[in-house]
Design a protein around this motif. Structure first.
Motif, short mmCIF file in Angstrom:
data_model
loop_
_atom_site.label_atom_id
_atom_site.label_comp_id
_atom_site.label_asym_id
_atom_site.label_seq_id
_atom_site.Cartn_x
_atom_site.Cartn_y
_atom_site.Cartn_z
N ALA A 152 14.98 -20.98 38.08
CA ALA A 152 14.77 -20.86 39.52
C ALA A 152 16.03 -20.33 40.19
O ALA A 152 15.98 -19.50 41.09
N ASP A 153 17.19 -20.79 39.72
CA ASP A 153 18.46 -20.37 40.30
C ASP A 153 18.73 -18.89 40.03
O ASP A 153 19.41 -18.23 40.80
N ALA A 154 18.18 -18.38 38.94
CA ALA A 154 18.36 -16.97 38.63
C ALA A 154 17.48 -16.09 39.51
O ALA A 154 17.57 -14.86 39.45
N GLY A 155 16.62 -16.70 40.31
CA GLY A 155 15.73 -15.93 41.17
C GLY A 155 14.57 -15.31 40.42
O GLY A 155 13.98 -14.34 40.88
N ARG A 234 13.98 -29.97 42.99
CA ARG A 234 13.85 -29.20 44.23
C ARG A 234 15.02 -29.48 45.16
O ARG A 234 15.61 -28.56 45.75
N LEU A 237 18.18 -27.80 43.91
CA LEU A 237 18.16 -26.35 44.10
C LEU A 237 18.48 -26.00 45.56
O LEU A 237 19.26 -25.10 45.85
N LYS A 238 17.87 -26.76 46.48
CA LYS A 238 18.09 -26.45 47.90
C LYS A 238 19.48 -26.87 48.36
O LYS A 238 20.03 -26.28 49.28
N LYS A 240 22.23 -26.48 46.97
CA LYS A 240 23.20 -25.41 46.76
C LYS A 240 23.31 -24.55 48.02
O LYS A 240 24.40 -24.15 48.41
N TYR A 241 22.18 -24.28 48.66
CA TYR A 241 22.20 -23.41 49.83
C TYR A 241 22.50 -24.18 51.11
O TYR A 241 23.01 -23.63 52.07
N MET A 244 26.25 -24.38 51.38
CA MET A 244 26.79 -23.08 51.77
C MET A 244 26.58 -22.83 53.25
O MET A 244 27.37 -22.17 53.89
N LYS A 245 25.49 -23.38 53.78
CA LYS A 245 25.16 -23.18 55.17
C LYS A 245 26.21 -23.83 56.07
O LYS A 245 26.55 -23.31 57.12
N PRO A 248 30.56 -22.10 56.80
CA PRO A 248 31.15 -21.23 57.80
C PRO A 248 31.60 -21.96 59.06
O PRO A 248 32.68 -21.69 59.57
#
Lengths: 258, 237
Positions: A152-155, A234, A237-238, A240-241, A244-245, A248
């Motif tokens: 899933a992480d590889a898209g 799940r 996996l989420k 990780k993003y 990152m959100k 910034p």
């Protein structure tokens, strides 16, 4: 040369309070830690700790098939290598692929194949590597859980992630997620992999002996555990993003202070 | 028709997106009456169409795409080009500008191994490797500028809605930027400093592609680094 004594068989796998050697209840999973995107060079990667298991999974692809003759004209070929590091067990394991590792590579591949949309990428391969760094029983299941997370992480388009968990019988009682000792000295072990939405079981093996009703009960225990694991996948996996959100905003605040 | 998940949210493969008779867009599939995602990505709704913009993934060629690639081999009648896809692309000599007919001269005088070319995908289907052409304005050998390689999944974000991100980047950094759909971005600037700011901005888009208000943050970043450079310039002068 001093040889280490063989690890002794525990006297009891279940104590008087009904707890197991690591203090778990019969229907309890081991503590699980999932991490996604741990390897920079791989297209997708994941790391799982389940009890004392420590397993890395890496995915490359879809990429050009080498050697060319393994390519299929209408779909991608999934290749899988399950491997145990020489230091993953008490006694050094030869790094050469063993009969057991070849079998596990095959069953892991077959448990993942039904969910990956391979027909989108004809003539390519998707390579899945499952590397066991520390082994503590149930590593094929933990390997599947990590490998589908890495896919899933590889898209890579896939119907959903596969979650896997074992159930077994120790001292005449059904127990979830067997550890190494429970697997060795217990009476039975059934690894199960589940594709939850589709209601598909993509791995089902068994060694030892169980009555039919024990099997049915144990099987449903394993399915429930797989669903729990799927939720954790799940979330991991989420996460990780999500992290990152936030990054910034933090950086901008720091600059204001400076 | 019920939307189950929130639009603009990160969804995982197998996550329920909607129920009912929505139209299926990219990276979504139907199971019974339910629609699920098949990738890690961001859920988007366009009218009745449900689709997922993936956050990860490699480049899959499509006819008409502009791509930048490197020559890896020279054959008798054309070149093999690495376009960062699972398939090696072919650039036939007949698809280069110039007189038609059999060529006597060595193909390596046009493009040599290691050269970067900007090309358009002429044709690609499941059964054959992609075919390239360098006939067209701006296509051909890339002899100058900087090459930035990012994930192909982030290219839609780099271009932005109706090109908003890329046109802002070009204006603010004062660089010429060509975006290959395969994740290879070419940057030409008036000075190395201008190019460096543009490259940094492109990497920032890649890192933060899934966040909101990115265009404004990038603009801030560029103006800040331009200011820093001005200060540094006056100090040395």
């Amino acid at each position: 040369m001093n040889k280490l004594p063989e690890p002794k068989q525990p006297e009891k796998l279940i104590d008087d309070k009904g707890l197991r050697i690591d203090g778990r209840r019969l229907d309890e999973l081991r503590p699980i830690k999932l991490e996604v995107g741990v390897l920079d060079k791989a297209d997708g990667s994941a790391y799982i700790e389940q009890g004392k298991n420590k397993i890395l999974a890496a995915v490359y692809g879809p990429r050009e098939a080498h050697p060319k003759h393994i390519a299929m004209p209408e779909r991608a070929v999934i290749r899988c290598r399950y491997h145990m590091a020489p230091f993953s067990v008490d006694e050094r394991k030869s790094p050469a692929p063993s009969r057991r590792e070849m079998e596990l590579s095959k069953v892991i591949r077959e448990s993942l194949e039904p969910v990956v949309l391979t027909d989108l990428y004809p003539r390519t391969t998707i390579d899945v590597f499952v590397e066991v760094l520390q082994s503590d029983g149930g590593s094929r299941c933990a390997g599947i859980t990590a490998a589908s997370l890495a896919l899933a992480d590889a898209g890579i388009p896939m119907r959903e992630m596969v979650a896997a968990c074992a159930v077994g019988k120790i001292q005449g009682k059904l127990a979830l997620d067997l550890s190494d000792a429970e697997d060795k000295y217990g009476e039975a072990d059934i690894p199960v992999a589940l594709v939850p939405n589709a209601g598909l079981v993509t791995l089902l093996q068994m060694d030892g002996h169980l009555t039919l009703s024990e099997f049915e009960h144990g099987f449903s225990m394993a399915l429930d555990a797989c669903k729990t694991l799927h939720g954790m996948q799940r979330e991991a996996l989420k996460k990780k993003y999500a992290t990152m959100k936030e990054a910034p905003e933090e950086r901008e605040e720091a600059e204001v202070v400076a | 028709m019920v939307l189950v998940a929130e639009p603009k949210q990160v969804v995982a493969p197998g996550e329920l997106l909607a129920e009912g008779d929505h139209l299926l867009g990219d990276n979504a599939y139907r199971l019974g009456t339910k629609i699920f995602s098949d990738s890690i990505g961001i859920l988007e709704i366009d009218g009745n169409r449900v689709f997922v913009v993936p956050l990860k993934g490699g480049y899959i060629p499509r006819a008409g795409d502009l791509v930048a690639g490197r020559i890896v081999d020279i054959g008798l009648s054309g070149w093999s080009v690495d376009i960062r896809a699972p398939y090696e692309a072919m650039l036939p000599a007949s698809e280069t500008p110039g007189p038609r007919g059999p060529r006597r001269r060595d193909l390596s005088t046009s493009f040599d191994v290691g050269d970067m070319v900007l090309a358009e995908i002429l044709a690609f289907d499941r059964t054959r490797d992609p075919l390239l052409t360098v006939k067209g304005p701006g296509l051909g050998k890339v002899a100058s500028g900087r090459v930035v390689e990012i994930s192909a999944a982030k290219i839609p974000r780099l271009i932005g809605r109706k090109g908003s991100m890329i046109s802002m980047l070009k204006k603010e950094t004062d660089c010429q930027i060509t975006v290959g759909q395969n994740g290879v971005v070419l940057v030409w600037g008036k000075s190395p400093d201008a190019e460096r700011v543009a490259v940094e901005a492109i990497y920032m888009v890649e890192r933060e592609a899934h966040t909101r208000g990115l265009t404004d943050r990038i603009r801030d970043m560029i103006s800040r680094s331009k200011m820093v450079e001005q200060v540094a310039g006056t100090q040395t002068a």
